[in-house]
Scaffold this motif. Sequence first.
Motif, PDB file in Angstrom:
ATOM      1  N   LYS A 164     -27.139 -43.999  73.292  1.00  0.00           N
ATOM      2  CA  LYS A 164     -25.641 -45.250  73.857  1.00  0.00           C
ATOM      3  C   LYS A 164     -25.432 -45.894  72.306  1.00  0.00           C
ATOM      4  O   LYS A 164     -24.748 -46.759  72.528  1.00  0.00           O
ATOM      5  CB  LYS A 164     -26.715 -45.932  75.173  1.00  0.00           C
ATOM      6  CG  LYS A 164     -27.231 -47.354  74.694  1.00  0.00           C
ATOM      7  CD  LYS A 164     -28.381 -47.174  75.981  1.00  0.00           C
ATOM      8  CE  LYS A 164     -29.643 -48.471  75.024  1.00  0.00           C
ATOM      9  NZ  LYS A 164     -29.468 -49.036  73.997  1.00  0.00           N
ATOM     10  N   ASP A 165     -26.411 -45.986  71.517  1.00  0.00           N
ATOM     11  CA  ASP A 165     -26.231 -46.428  70.112  1.00  0.00           C
ATOM     12  C   ASP A 165     -25.443 -45.911  69.168  1.00  0.00           C
ATOM     13  O   ASP A 165     -24.900 -46.515  68.183  1.00  0.00           O
ATOM     14  CB  ASP A 165     -27.749 -46.749  69.029  1.00  0.00           C
ATOM     15  CG  ASP A 165     -28.423 -47.888  70.428  1.00  0.00           C
ATOM     16  OD1 ASP A 165     -28.079 -48.563  71.397  1.00  0.00           O
ATOM     17  OD2 ASP A 165     -29.726 -47.571  70.119  1.00  0.00           O
ATOM     18  N   GLY A 166     -25.102 -45.121  69.713  1.00  0.00           N
ATOM     19  CA  GLY A 166     -24.051 -43.581  68.656  1.00  0.00           C
ATOM     20  C   GLY A 166     -23.148 -44.591  68.097  1.00  0.00           C
ATOM     21  O   GLY A 166     -22.838 -44.589  66.624  1.00  0.00           O
ATOM     22  N   ALA A 167     -22.091 -45.321  68.609  1.00  0.00           N
ATOM     23  CA  ALA A 167     -20.863 -46.298  67.962  1.00  0.00           C
ATOM     24  C   ALA A 167     -21.271 -46.936  67.835  1.00  0.00           C
ATOM     25  O   ALA A 167     -20.804 -47.566  67.209  1.00  0.00           O
ATOM     26  CB  ALA A 167     -20.611 -46.590  69.683  1.00  0.00           C
ATOM     27  N   LYS A 168     -22.031 -47.474  67.792  1.00  0.00           N
ATOM     28  CA  LYS A 168     -22.347 -49.561  66.619  1.00  0.00           C
ATOM     29  C   LYS A 168     -22.614 -48.811  65.649  1.00  0.00           C
ATOM     30  O   LYS A 168     -22.971 -49.085  64.697  1.00  0.00           O
ATOM     31  CB  LYS A 168     -23.739 -50.319  68.234  1.00  0.00           C
ATOM     32  CG  LYS A 168     -24.232 -51.167  67.352  1.00  0.00           C
ATOM     33  CD  LYS A 168     -25.008 -52.028  67.853  1.00  0.00           C
ATOM     34  CE  LYS A 168     -25.862 -53.517  67.246  1.00  0.00           C
ATOM     35  NZ  LYS A 168     -25.982 -53.972  68.022  1.00  0.00           N
ATOM     36  N   ARG A 169     -24.236 -47.861  65.980  1.00  0.00           N
ATOM     37  CA  ARG A 169     -24.359 -47.215  64.479  1.00  0.00           C
ATOM     38  C   ARG A 169     -23.270 -46.688  63.771  1.00  0.00           C
ATOM     39  O   ARG A 169     -23.499 -46.886  62.557  1.00  0.00           O
ATOM     40  CB  ARG A 169     -25.467 -45.448  64.667  1.00  0.00           C
ATOM     41  CG  ARG A 169     -26.423 -46.031  65.381  1.00  0.00           C
ATOM     42  CD  ARG A 169     -27.547 -45.002  64.705  1.00  0.00           C
ATOM     43  NE  ARG A 169     -27.406 -43.285  65.495  1.00  0.00           N
ATOM     44  CZ  ARG A 169     -27.295 -43.324  66.714  1.00  0.00           C
ATOM     45  NH1 ARG A 169     -28.247 -43.735  67.546  1.00  0.00           N
ATOM     46  NH2 ARG A 169     -26.881 -42.056  66.969  1.00  0.00           N
ATOM     47  N   MET A 170     -22.785 -45.796  64.205  1.00  0.00           N
ATOM     48  CA  MET A 170     -21.000 -45.306  63.372  1.00  0.00           C
ATOM     49  C   MET A 170     -20.987 -46.871  62.952  1.00  0.00           C
ATOM     50  O   MET A 170     -19.780 -46.869  61.772  1.00  0.00           O
ATOM     51  CB  MET A 170     -20.041 -44.512  63.884  1.00  0.00           C
ATOM     52  CG  MET A 170     -21.103 -43.786  64.689  1.00  0.00           C
ATOM     53  SD  MET A 170     -19.936 -42.189  65.722  1.00  0.00           S
ATOM     54  CE  MET A 170     -18.257 -42.699  64.891  1.00  0.00           C
ATOM     55  N   LYS A 171     -20.386 -47.274  63.811  1.00  0.00           N
ATOM     56  CA  LYS A 171     -19.281 -48.723  63.043  1.00  0.00           C
ATOM     57  C   LYS A 171     -20.686 -49.847  61.945  1.00  0.00           C
ATOM     58  O   LYS A 171     -19.536 -50.355  60.984  1.00  0.00           O
ATOM     59  CB  LYS A 171     -18.839 -49.768  64.496  1.00  0.00           C
ATOM     60  CG  LYS A 171     -18.412 -50.749  64.020  1.00  0.00           C
ATOM     61  CD  LYS A 171     -18.473 -51.657  65.539  1.00  0.00           C
ATOM     62  CE  LYS A 171     -17.835 -52.858  65.129  1.00  0.00           C
ATOM     63  NZ  LYS A 171     -16.964 -54.004  66.210  1.00  0.00           N
ATOM     64  N   TRP A 172     -21.329 -50.070  62.319  1.00  0.00           N
ATOM     65  CA  TRP A 172     -22.231 -50.355  61.234  1.00  0.00           C
ATOM     66  C   TRP A 172     -22.480 -49.785  60.456  1.00  0.00           C
ATOM     67  O   TRP A 172     -21.815 -50.406  58.952  1.00  0.00           O
ATOM     68  CB  TRP A 172     -23.627 -50.947  61.906  1.00  0.00           C
ATOM     69  CG  TRP A 172     -24.362 -52.055  61.112  1.00  0.00           C
ATOM     70  CD1 TRP A 172     -24.020 -53.330  60.609  1.00  0.00           C
ATOM     71  CD2 TRP A 172     -25.877 -51.461  60.150  1.00  0.00           C
ATOM     72  NE1 TRP A 172     -25.379 -53.445  59.836  1.00  0.00           N
ATOM     73  CE2 TRP A 172     -25.795 -52.589  59.535  1.00  0.00           C
ATOM     74  CE3 TRP A 172     -26.332 -49.980  60.030  1.00  0.00           C
ATOM     75  CZ2 TRP A 172     -27.438 -52.483  58.898  1.00  0.00           C
ATOM     76  CZ3 TRP A 172     -27.311 -49.816  58.594  1.00  0.00           C
ATOM     77  CH2 TRP A 172     -28.145 -51.621  57.976  1.00  0.00           C
TER      78      TRP A 172
END
Length: 240
Positions: A189-197
């Motif tokens: 579930k953290d995938g999108a946040k990881r990519m954005k950061w």
Amino acid sequence: MSQKFPEVQGGGSLIIAWQVKEKNVLVVGGGERGIQVAAGRILHALNADARVTVVCPSSGLNDEVAFRIAEKQVSHIDRNFEPQDLDAADMVLCAVDDPEASTRVWKLCKERRIPANIADVPSECDFYFGSVHRDGPLQVMVSTNGNGPKMASIIRKKIAGTLPDNTGAAIENVGLLRKKLREVAPDLKDGAKRMKWMSRVCESWSLEDLVEMNEADMSQLLDYYKSGEVPSLKAIRDTQ
């Protein structure tokens, strides 16, 4: 409505990074010109960590291919190609001076559904080799879809000349930081946040900063992931 979407441009190739690590790549070589081309194909395959087998009479080897055989970088079958050589092949790279022999290899590969590249015969290729610039993990390929290999080389050199020094080292550090980030935030579930950061890090830090970043800097930087902040390298080191 149609203006909102990219226009289809037919006639291209699907440019992909083909993973052949630990796969069996068969290189069929022969003839003065053919074995020179085969030497380049062999190096490409070895750089991709493939298991390479070369079929070519010893009398037809050049110095480079003979060296790789002597160093056991590749396996060698000391004779001309035979159909049974395809039994364990995942991919075939053919570079021989005899057009009829090349077409025979191509037809046999088609029967067995083995992807093949027949040097200098675009119509008998499932894929093409482009002109490649390599800097560590960075690979930049230029393809002319078989129309002009020399032009691909000229364009590749122009592109490479515009890249800053140490681009490869910066990419290696970014890769290590991504790996560490996955350990800090492993949930899907953290995938999108990881990519954005990670995108923000790559965009806000200079290439020089990314090259200079060490593991201590990475640990400090990762402390800011939860908040979504991306401090500068200087700001991180000022707190160390």
